[in-house]
Design an enzyme around this catalytic site. Structure first.
Site, short mmCIF file in Angstrom:
data_model
loop_
_atom_site.label_atom_id
_atom_site.label_comp_id
_atom_site.label_asym_id
_atom_site.label_seq_id
_atom_site.Cartn_x
_atom_site.Cartn_y
_atom_site.Cartn_z
N HIS A 68 0.85 -1.19 0.00
CA HIS A 68 0.00 0.00 0.00
C HIS A 68 0.88 1.24 0.00
O HIS A 68 1.71 1.43 0.88
CB HIS A 68 -0.92 0.00 1.21
CG HIS A 68 -2.15 -0.83 1.01
ND1 HIS A 68 -3.30 -0.68 1.77
CD2 HIS A 68 -2.42 -1.83 0.13
CE1 HIS A 68 -4.21 -1.54 1.36
NE2 HIS A 68 -3.70 -2.25 0.38
N PRO A 107 -5.20 0.15 18.45
CA PRO A 107 -4.99 -0.38 17.10
C PRO A 107 -4.96 0.69 16.01
O PRO A 107 -4.55 0.39 14.88
CB PRO A 107 -6.18 -1.33 16.89
CG PRO A 107 -7.23 -0.84 17.84
CD PRO A 107 -6.49 -0.30 19.02
N TYR A 147 3.69 6.20 10.05
CA TYR A 147 2.85 5.07 9.63
C TYR A 147 3.67 3.97 8.97
O TYR A 147 3.47 2.79 9.26
CB TYR A 147 1.76 5.57 8.66
CG TYR A 147 0.59 4.62 8.56
CD1 TYR A 147 -0.58 4.84 9.27
CD2 TYR A 147 0.66 3.49 7.75
CE1 TYR A 147 -1.65 3.97 9.18
CE2 TYR A 147 -0.40 2.60 7.66
CZ TYR A 147 -1.56 2.84 8.38
OH TYR A 147 -2.62 1.96 8.30
#
Length: 389
Positions: free
Chosen positions: A72, A292, A384
């Protein structure tokens, strides 16, 4: 029995450490209280940072991930007035990999079995002895018989409720915790994902996440009350609420179907310091928990494995204890950065019971800044995809 490293916990962090040590010729024994099938039945997140798939390559288990995983390049963030994209590849030069944690664990079990790795299943009453000496040992019971393993080091990869952290005296360890006043209701469905990339959504009704496992298996979440139970939510009620929290065009494109798994996870942040006591080292959930949001749980455990594996390699191959001595310091420095990112992203995307109108406008201003400012997007993207080890 004697080995060099006893690893308590047969989840992905314990198995990854064992496989990496095996590659360097360092012996280990893994102790797991459940069966292999039970461990593989647990549904977990599936977004892997660049550091984790580099470790998988080093461990020799990256082949299936590279064939079947989904790189991704970015993610989508939705709010009540629209949706925007954070381009990881453009901003950082790196991507993340969508590949289920269960599949990571399966690959590791296959590799350890192929190598003849020692894994003891269905062990009970594990106890760590003399961890603050140079001659630690571990005892456990199986089928009513006590077993003992003498070793050089013990790696505690046995999760939040395991014995490893509790072995460190309360006079030595300090624990930091934040609990969130909501949970995530998640379902797994055999439906195509609504988007090729993850969608994080915030709305006046709360948070939602559209995720995926593969082209025909989707994972969706909505923020829910802590008092809720999975059986309180029919599939239809879940889908309707999810659609309310998504942009209209996304909601209209959503393919729904029966859930094959449904569960509620509470959200909390937790850190134990130090992560080393004598010759006992904590890894993963034994030492820290993150919400999460941002998918840092498995990835932060992997960074612990990186530091501990390299420390043990340095000790055995160079007879240098520097990595062992600095393990906790190095691991915690990265852990707290992951905790910060998870806390920030959770605070940005969820609705809190105590929020007033000012707080909500501040959230919106933060989102507007993130949407319009390249530096803010770069900071999010760097966190991220994973900060360097």
């Amino acid at each position: 029995m004697r080995t060099q490293v006893v690893i308590i916990g047969g989840g992905p962090s314990g198995l990854l450490l064992s496989q990496l040590l095996h590659v360097r010729g360092i012996e280990s024994v893994v102790l797991e209280r459940k069966t292999r099938d039970y461990v593989l039945s647990r549904i977990r997140a599936g977004v892997l940072e660049r550091g984790l798939f580099d470790l998988m390559r080093e461990a020799g288990i990256a082949g299936r991930m590279e064939r079947e995983g989904y790189p991704h390049d970015g993610t989508l963030i939705a709010h009540e007035d629209g949706i925007f994209r954070i381009d990881f590849k453009e901003l950082t030069g790196h991507t993340v990999m969508v590949y289920g944690q269960t599949e990571v664990t399966r690959d590791l079990y296959d590799a350890r079995e192929k190598a003849g790795g020692a894994i003891e299943f269905e062990v009970e009453d594990v106890q760590i002895h003399d961890a603050d000496s140079e001659t630690p040992h571990v005892t456990f019971h199986r089928d009513g018989v006590e077993h003992r393993i003498d070793c050089d080091f013990v790696a505690g990869c046995d999760g939040f409720y395991g014995v490893s952290r509790q072995t460190i005296p309360t006079t030595v360890r300090r624990e930091y915790e934040k609990t969130y006043p909501f949970g995530w209701l998640g379902i797994l469905s055999e439906t195509p994902p609504v988007s090729d990339e993850l969608i994080y959504a915030t709305s006046e009704r709360g948070f939602a996440l559209c995720s995926m496992r593969n082209r025909n298996l989707s994972r969706y979440y909505i923020q829910c009350n802590l008092s809720d139970k999975p059986e309180d939510w029919s599939d239809d009620a879940f889908w309707q609420e999810l659609k309310r929290r998504l942009p209209q065009d996304v909601a209209e494109a959503l393919v729904t179907g029966p859930s094959i798994e449904k569960s509620i996870a509470p959200l909390r942040s937790f850190v134990c310091e130090p992560m080393r006591w004598g010759r006992l080292f904590l890894c993963g959930d034994a030492a820290h928990i993150v919400p999460p949001t941002g998918a840092k749980g498995l990835n932060t455990a992997a960074s612990d494995v990186h530091y501990l594996y390299n420390a043990l390699q340095q000790f055995y191959e160079e007879r240098d204890p520097e990595g062992i001595d600095r393990y906790s310091e190095r691991a915690l420095a990265r852990v707290w950065k992951a905790e910060r990112f998870s806390w920030w992203f959770s605070s940005l995307m969820h609705r809190f019971p105590e929020q007033n109108a000012f707080d909500i406008r501040m959230q919106r201003a933060e989102l507007d800044f993130l949407e319009s400012n390249r530096a803010a997007q770069a900071a999010m993207a760097e966190n991220y995809v994973g900060l360097p080890y």
